[in-house]
Scaffold this active site. Sequence first.
Site, mmCIF file in Angstrom:
data_model
loop_
_atom_site.group_PDB
_atom_site.id
_atom_site.type_symbol
_atom_site.label_atom_id
_atom_site.label_comp_id
_atom_site.label_asym_id
_atom_site.label_seq_id
_atom_site.Cartn_x
_atom_site.Cartn_y
_atom_site.Cartn_z
ATOM 1 N N PRO A 113 -4.358 -3.646 0.937
ATOM 2 C CA PRO A 113 -4.886 -2.368 0.448
ATOM 3 C C PRO A 113 -6.392 -2.250 0.641
ATOM 4 O O PRO A 113 -6.896 -1.169 0.957
ATOM 5 C CB PRO A 113 -4.493 -2.377 -1.034
ATOM 6 C CG PRO A 113 -3.291 -3.262 -1.101
ATOM 7 C CD PRO A 113 -3.547 -4.336 -0.086
ATOM 8 N N TYR A 114 -7.128 -3.340 0.439
ATOM 9 C CA TYR A 114 -8.577 -3.318 0.673
ATOM 10 C C TYR A 114 -8.879 -2.879 2.098
ATOM 11 O O TYR A 114 -9.723 -1.998 2.331
ATOM 12 C CB TYR A 114 -9.165 -4.705 0.418
ATOM 13 C CG TYR A 114 -10.555 -4.883 0.985
ATOM 14 C CD1 TYR A 114 -11.654 -4.284 0.376
ATOM 15 C CD2 TYR A 114 -10.773 -5.646 2.145
ATOM 16 C CE1 TYR A 114 -12.930 -4.426 0.906
ATOM 17 C CE2 TYR A 114 -12.036 -5.790 2.667
ATOM 18 C CZ TYR A 114 -13.110 -5.193 2.045
ATOM 19 O OH TYR A 114 -14.373 -5.336 2.581
ATOM 20 N N ALA A 115 -8.210 -3.485 3.066
ATOM 21 C CA ALA A 115 -8.459 -3.163 4.466
ATOM 22 C C ALA A 115 -8.118 -1.708 4.769
ATOM 23 O O ALA A 115 -8.807 -1.049 5.560
ATOM 24 C CB ALA A 115 -7.657 -4.104 5.366
#
Length: 280
Positions: A113-115
């Site tokens: 999700p961060y990416a």
Amino acid sequence: MGRRVVGIDRRPPVDPVRPGVRYVTNDLLHLDITRELQGASTVVHLAALPGVRPSWEHFDQYVQSNIGATRRLLEACAEAGVRRLVIASSSSVYGDRNAGPMREDQAPAPVSPYAVTKLAAEQLALAYAHRPETALTTIALRFFTVYGPGQRPDMLISRIIDAALRGAEIQIYGDGSQRRDFIFVHDVVRAIVAAMDAPGGNYICNVGTGSDISVSETIALLAKLIGREPITRMECARPGDVDLTRADSIRAAELLDFRASVPFHEGLLPQIEAVRATLT
């Protein structure tokens, strides 16, 4: 040189603010950004909520901080007539490639999700720059693994150094064969400065060294430099972790005239001393 600088961060400064720098403690989600950007020619956007593993549980916060705050900043840049935006992206947008250097023309394939939020932020910035009515140009810098004094304490090198100096145990996620392209923070600053004044605009550049080293080799090198080995405990790899990152650095050399210059072992020494200073 000779620039007037305004720094905006939701955390107060750790070190004394340098002469000629005005520091604003506020959050991009709530600040009147347009007012702060009046007269500004260039914006360097480094603000983000970092970390792959926490992003699985706190995705809403990552969307708000990494995408929502970026959109507010972009609107303010357009209103204030900012000429150049340099935005920090991440090598994590490439996903889990098994071999070969990562090139800017490859299709992104984020695996956390961060990416996803970092990719969305960089693409949103480029979209704003392509609007016909704007003067804004954007250069997105995909940072590989940045290390050096001041690195977050939850990142690998900081954790290894801290464990080795204290004779403590460190958890290693995976079998130690994962490889990373580590780039020293001073080189990253040079790349940012180069992007601020680079001709043209509206493109993406990797910021890495073009070489990689395994986690196990990194532990061994740090143990040699410190003179003490950390106690390691291997655990299963975590979701979103990738096996390899290595930058293709050709575009940065051609468009920014940037090449990383600090060898890995030399960059580790000041970080070791910085961590040692916090333990004395």
